[in-house]
Design an enzyme around this catalytic site. Structure first.
Site, short mmCIF file in Angstrom:
data_model
loop_
_atom_site.label_atom_id
_atom_site.label_comp_id
_atom_site.label_asym_id
_atom_site.label_seq_id
_atom_site.Cartn_x
_atom_site.Cartn_y
_atom_site.Cartn_z
N ALA A 1 15.91 -23.00 -11.00
CA ALA A 1 14.85 -22.88 -10.06
C ALA A 1 13.91 -22.11 -10.37
O ALA A 1 13.58 -21.19 -9.88
CB ALA A 1 15.59 -22.82 -8.59
N ALA B 1 10.19 -15.22 -4.80
CA ALA B 1 11.49 -15.94 -5.25
C ALA B 1 11.68 -17.12 -4.51
O ALA B 1 11.07 -17.63 -3.74
CB ALA B 1 12.64 -14.72 -5.26
N ASN B 2 13.12 -17.72 -4.90
CA ASN B 2 13.33 -19.00 -4.01
C ASN B 2 14.91 -18.83 -3.68
O ASN B 2 15.60 -17.69 -4.35
CB ASN B 2 13.15 -19.97 -4.71
CG ASN B 2 13.93 -20.16 -6.17
OD1 ASN B 2 14.98 -20.37 -6.17
ND2 ASN B 2 13.17 -20.17 -7.22
N ARG B 3 15.36 -19.55 -2.82
CA ARG B 3 16.85 -19.62 -2.45
C ARG B 3 18.10 -19.78 -3.44
O ARG B 3 19.04 -19.92 -3.08
CB ARG B 3 16.92 -20.37 -1.08
CG ARG B 3 16.27 -19.77 -0.30
CD ARG B 3 16.51 -20.68 1.13
NE ARG B 3 15.68 -20.24 2.23
CZ ARG B 3 15.50 -18.95 3.14
NH1 ARG B 3 16.47 -18.15 2.88
NH2 ARG B 3 14.53 -18.97 3.87
N SER B 4 17.54 -20.16 -4.52
CA SER B 4 18.64 -20.75 -5.52
C SER B 4 19.68 -19.34 -5.85
O SER B 4 19.26 -18.13 -6.21
CB SER B 4 18.02 -21.07 -6.92
OG SER B 4 19.21 -21.20 -7.86
#
Ligand code: CTP
Ligand code: CA
Length: 223
Positions: free
Chosen positions: A99, A33-36
């Site tokens: 994102a 995943a990512n930090r969005s």
């Protein structure tokens, strides 16, 4: 009085907004995943709704709840987001604030990966995800106005200007997502609006204020 005059400027318009991160499975219990947080996309959807638009809100697993009064389509992976976006068209405008993961795991395991007792950790094979923004910008039916974001950590305007041309969208909101800016996951954003005429830096402000300013711009462009 100005609020009353401003309300309803997007009445009868359909606007598609993507938001949040995507989750790309590694196996049934793990993902990339990512930090969005989804905060900026959520604020944009709410601001467009406040101007009277019908909003389809395609969201990955965000950490903030979707706004009331929009049509929520919850997705997990980038591939699911791409399919949901296609299904939501036609739209008068599209704002791609998600994102989206650039890569997925090529062959996610159907069972939980197990330590095999060797001293070699597993290697992951990646495959590139479809560029949803480029597909909407070049596809049919194309929204009259397509707005993308450009998350950069260096040479922000230069990279975002090239990105606008590469993807074929009308506007790009470029932002510096370097950790020291605190923008990813924070309440404020500092964006530069890039269109065919150049780059317009907006002052750092709350994500809600960025959203209202963008919604007004969209209403002007569709008027
Ligand atoms: N985007 C998309 N689909 C993807 C990747 C990105 O729709 N598979 C959209 C994002 O929602 C955003 C814009 O494209 O509006 C730019 O995303 P960004 O990650 O900044 O650009 P990339 O083209 O993926 O380039 P890179 O990450 O290598 O800088
Ligand atoms: Ca990317």
């Amino acid at each position: 009085i100005s609020a009353a005059l401003g309300a309803g400027r997007l009445a009868g318009r359909h606007v598609l907004v993507t938001s949040g991160p995507t989750h790309e499975p590694i196996d049934p219990v793990r993902y990339i995943a990512n930090r969005s947080s989804g905060a900026q996309g959520t604020a944009i959807a709410a601001a467009l709704r406040d101007l009277g638009a019908r909003v389809t809100f395609v969201t990955g697993p965000a950490s903030v709840p979707p706004p009331p009064g929009v049509d929520v389509v919850a997705v997990g992976t980038a591939a699911q987001m791409a399919a949901a976006v296609r299904a939501a068209l036609p739209a008068d405008a599209a704002v791609m604030a998600a994102a989206v993961a650039d890569w997925r795991i090529a062959n996610p395991g159907t069972q939980k990966m197990k330590k095999d007792g060797s001293d070699r950790p597993p290697a992951l094979d990646f495959a590139e995800n479809e560029d949803i923004l480029a597909a909407v910008s070049r596809g049919e039916p194309r929204p009259r106005l397509v707005v993308g974001f450009a998350a950069e950590t260096e040479k922000v305007v230069e990279h975002a200007t090239a990105k606008r041309l590469r993807k074929g969208c009308d506007w790009i909101l470029a932002n510096d997502v370097s950790p020291e800016t605190g923008i990813m996951g924070g309440a404020e954003n500092a964006v530069t609006l890039i269109d065919a005429n150049g780059a317009e830096p907006w002052p750092r402000m709350g994500k809600d204020a960025v959203a209202r300013r963008l919604a007004e711009r969209i209403a002007n462009a569709l008027a």
